[in-house]
Motif scaffolding. Structure first.
Motif, short mmCIF file in Angstrom:
data_model
loop_
_atom_site.label_atom_id
_atom_site.label_comp_id
_atom_site.label_asym_id
_atom_site.label_seq_id
_atom_site.Cartn_x
_atom_site.Cartn_y
_atom_site.Cartn_z
N MET A 251 3.30 -5.45 5.71
CA MET A 251 2.86 -4.06 5.95
C MET A 251 1.42 -3.94 5.46
SD MET A 251 3.62 -1.35 7.35
CE MET A 251 3.81 0.40 7.44
N VAL A 252 0.49 -4.42 6.29
CA VAL A 252 -0.92 -4.40 5.89
C VAL A 252 -1.72 -3.50 6.83
CG1 VAL A 252 -0.90 -6.63 4.70
CG2 VAL A 252 -1.36 -6.53 7.18
N ALA A 253 -3.02 -3.37 6.51
CA ALA A 253 -3.84 -2.34 7.15
C ALA A 253 -4.02 -2.54 8.65
CB ALA A 253 -5.19 -2.28 6.45
N GLY B 196 0.84 -1.20 0.00
CA GLY B 196 0.00 0.00 0.00
C GLY B 196 0.87 1.25 0.00
N LEU B 197 0.32 2.35 0.52
CA LEU B 197 1.04 3.63 0.52
C LEU B 197 2.42 3.50 1.15
CD1 LEU B 197 -1.71 6.21 1.66
CD2 LEU B 197 -0.85 5.78 -0.65
N MET B 198 2.51 2.74 2.23
CA MET B 198 3.79 2.60 2.95
C MET B 198 4.58 1.39 2.45
SD MET B 198 4.08 5.03 5.19
CE MET B 198 5.13 4.57 6.56
N SER C 293 5.89 9.12 7.74
CA SER C 293 4.89 8.76 6.73
C SER C 293 5.53 8.41 5.39
CB SER C 293 3.86 9.88 6.61
OG SER C 293 2.73 9.43 5.93
N VAL C 294 4.76 8.62 4.32
CA VAL C 294 5.14 8.09 3.01
C VAL C 294 6.49 8.63 2.52
CG1 VAL C 294 4.44 8.00 0.58
CG2 VAL C 294 2.74 7.65 2.37
N GLN C 295 6.73 9.95 2.73
CA GLN C 295 8.00 10.51 2.24
C GLN C 295 9.19 9.84 2.95
OE1 GLN C 295 8.28 12.55 -0.50
NE2 GLN C 295 10.40 11.91 -0.26
N CYS D 24 5.43 -4.94 10.24
CA CYS D 24 5.59 -3.48 10.35
C CYS D 24 4.24 -2.76 10.44
CB CYS D 24 6.37 -2.95 9.15
SG CYS D 24 8.08 -3.48 9.11
N SER D 25 3.14 -3.47 10.27
CA SER D 25 1.81 -2.85 10.33
C SER D 25 1.54 -2.34 11.74
CB SER D 25 0.72 -3.87 10.00
OG SER D 25 1.17 -4.89 9.14
N THR D 26 0.63 -1.36 11.84
CA THR D 26 0.19 -0.93 13.18
C THR D 26 -0.98 -1.83 13.57
OG1 THR D 26 0.81 1.34 12.64
CG2 THR D 26 -0.57 1.02 14.58
N ASP E 189 -2.14 -5.54 -9.07
CA ASP E 189 -1.44 -4.56 -9.91
C ASP E 189 -0.52 -3.63 -9.13
OD1 ASP E 189 -3.36 -2.97 -8.79
OD2 ASP E 189 -4.37 -2.42 -10.66
N LYS E 190 -0.71 -3.55 -7.79
CA LYS E 190 0.19 -2.68 -7.00
C LYS E 190 1.62 -3.23 -6.97
CE LYS E 190 -3.35 -0.67 -4.03
NZ LYS E 190 -3.87 -0.57 -2.66
N ALA E 191 1.77 -4.49 -7.38
CA ALA E 191 3.13 -5.07 -7.39
C ALA E 191 3.89 -4.70 -8.66
CB ALA E 191 3.03 -6.60 -7.27
P1 NAP Z 1 -2.79 1.25 2.79
O1 NAP Z 1 -2.24 2.08 1.68
O2 NAP Z 1 -4.25 1.26 3.04
O3 NAP Z 1 -2.29 -0.24 2.58
C1 NAP Z 1 -2.88 -1.30 3.25
C2 NAP Z 1 -2.33 -2.61 2.72
O4 NAP Z 1 -2.98 -3.69 3.43
C3 NAP Z 1 -2.59 -2.83 1.23
O5 NAP Z 1 -1.50 -3.53 0.69
C4 NAP Z 1 -3.85 -3.70 1.27
O6 NAP Z 1 -4.04 -4.49 0.12
C5 NAP Z 1 -3.54 -4.58 2.45
N1 NAP Z 1 -4.72 -5.23 3.00
C6 NAP Z 1 -5.77 -4.65 3.61
N2 NAP Z 1 -6.67 -5.59 3.96
C7 NAP Z 1 -6.17 -6.79 3.57
C8 NAP Z 1 -6.63 -8.13 3.67
N3 NAP Z 1 -7.79 -8.43 4.29
N4 NAP Z 1 -5.85 -9.10 3.14
C9 NAP Z 1 -4.67 -8.81 2.53
N5 NAP Z 1 -4.18 -7.56 2.41
C10 NAP Z 1 -4.93 -6.56 2.94
O7 NAP Z 1 -2.14 1.69 4.19
P2 NAP Z 1 -0.68 2.19 4.55
O8 NAP Z 1 -0.73 3.66 4.73
O9 NAP Z 1 0.32 1.58 3.64
O10 NAP Z 1 -0.53 1.60 6.02
C11 NAP Z 1 -0.15 0.26 6.27
C12 NAP Z 1 0.01 0.10 7.78
O11 NAP Z 1 1.00 1.03 8.25
C13 NAP Z 1 -1.26 0.42 8.59
O12 NAP Z 1 -1.31 -0.44 9.70
C14 NAP Z 1 -1.04 1.87 9.03
O13 NAP Z 1 -1.77 2.18 10.20
C15 NAP Z 1 0.46 1.87 9.25
N6 NAP Z 1 1.14 3.16 9.13
C16 NAP Z 1 0.85 4.01 8.10
C17 NAP Z 1 1.52 5.22 8.01
C18 NAP Z 1 1.24 6.21 6.92
O14 NAP Z 1 1.68 7.36 7.05
N7 NAP Z 1 0.56 5.85 5.85
C19 NAP Z 1 2.52 5.55 8.95
C20 NAP Z 1 2.82 4.63 9.95
C21 NAP Z 1 2.12 3.45 10.04
P3 NAP Z 1 -4.87 -3.91 -1.14
O15 NAP Z 1 -3.89 -3.10 -1.91
O16 NAP Z 1 -5.35 -5.10 -1.84
O17 NAP Z 1 -6.00 -3.08 -0.56
#
Ligand code: NAP
Length: 299
Positions: A68-70, A14-16, A128-130, A98-100, A39-41
């Protein structure tokens, strides 16, 4: 560590996850990636990563697998679901989450993986992302110190500040506690913003004063960007901030810890999510407060 011989799997792009995986690859580790939405791969495969057909496939032959999932549900699914990682992980491999997620799922995952001789580390991240793109995340690690030492060369490809917090559960607890600060700070910023804007003080003035005073912070600068560039791609989804606040409050309830401020911010996040803003950046709270206060974001 001879990088070419150490194989890494990565699940959750995902984003991270996508920029984090890109940095593991750039550092020279042979990498195989899997994401539920395939396709994200593509960009990573184009850059030289192997394409795994399932999470099980990403685990096969890997010495380290990074996830790194949700949320807890996603982690449970990629670890233990049909075609999950646990079916492919080899003995002695290290799973790095690494997920929260909750400390409870860390205990459960660590115990289940131990029964198949796989080690587990929780390694949630700040920033975050940067920072993920720059390989400059802050990482909090929970788990056995020897496993941490073994994984450190891989962790260093993603993070510039790495802290071993203690045993499993401690790092995810600390991460959730930190996110309480982030959530309440964005709400505080929003209230500062709307009060000043209501009196007609220009946005630039209220930011200039904030930035040179004792309250300056990276988080307020992040909020500033959301105001300056409201159409920007989200960095941290509001739905994930609500997830973190819910997890933190669950913990607080279990331990009889009062969290009055966080309870209030949770109401704001719930309202925003119900207004279909869950897939916006969590800084959308500023815009929501502006609407409530009847003030324009800019001008
Ligand atoms: P995101 O863009 O929403 O990515 C979530 C990822 O989890 C995607 O790869 C998604 O797959 C996958 N996913 C969700 N449900 C799933 C399921 N049931 N089975 C398999 N895969 C699943 O979120 P993100 O921002 O990258 O954040 C990821 C984690 O890092 C979260 O726990 C978030 O709280 C934490 N975090 C984020 C940030 C930030 O700034 N963004 C900072 C620190 C920590 P799909 O692509 O198929 O949806």
């Amino acid at each position: 560590m001879a990088k070419k011989r150490v194989k890494v799997g990565f699940v959750g792009l995902g984003l991270m996850g996508a920029p984090m995986a890109a940095n593991v690859l750039k550092a020279g580790f042979p990498l195989r990636v899997w994401n539920r939405t395939a396709d994200k791969a593509e960009p990573l495969v184009a850059a030289g990563a192997g394409r795994a057909t399932t999470a099980t496939d990403a685990a096969r032959g890997s010495d380290f697998v990074i996830v790194m999932v949700a949320d807890d549900t996603a982690l449970d699914s990629v670890l233990f679901g049909e075609n999950g990682l646990s079916r492919g992980l080899k003995r002695g491999a290290v799973l790095i989450n690494c997920s929260t997620t909750s400390p409870a799922i860390s205990y459960r995952a660590a115990t289940a993986l131990r029964s198949i001789s796989v080690r587990y580390l929780e390694a949630p991240v700040m920033r975050s992302v940067q920072a993920a793109r720059d390989g400059k995340l802050q990482m909090l690690v929970g788990g056995n110190r020897d496993d941490f030492a073994k994984a450190e060369p891989v962790l260093k490809t993603m993070a510039s500040d790495i802290h071993h917090i203690g045993e499993i559960g401690k790092a995810s607890t600390l991460k959730l506690a930190l996110n309480l600060v982030v959530a309440t700070m964005i709400q505080t910023f929003a209230e500062y913003f709307v009060l000043a804007r209501k009196t007609g003080i220009p946005f630039e003035t209220l930011m200039d004063v904030l930035k040179v005073g004792p309250l300056d912070s990276q988080l307020f600068r992040y909020a500033e960007q959301a105001v300056v560039n409201p159409g920007a791609r989200p960095s941290f989804f509001l739905k994930h901030m609500l997830k973190d606040v819910n997890l933190a409050m669950d913990l607080a309830r279990q331990m009889d810890v009062p969290t009055p401020l966080t309870s209030e911010v949770r109401q704001m996040l719930v309202a925003a999510k119900n207004l279909n803003r869950g897939d916006e950046d969590f800084a959308a709270l500023v815009d929501l407060m502006a609407q409530w206060a009847g003030v324009p974001m800019r001008g």
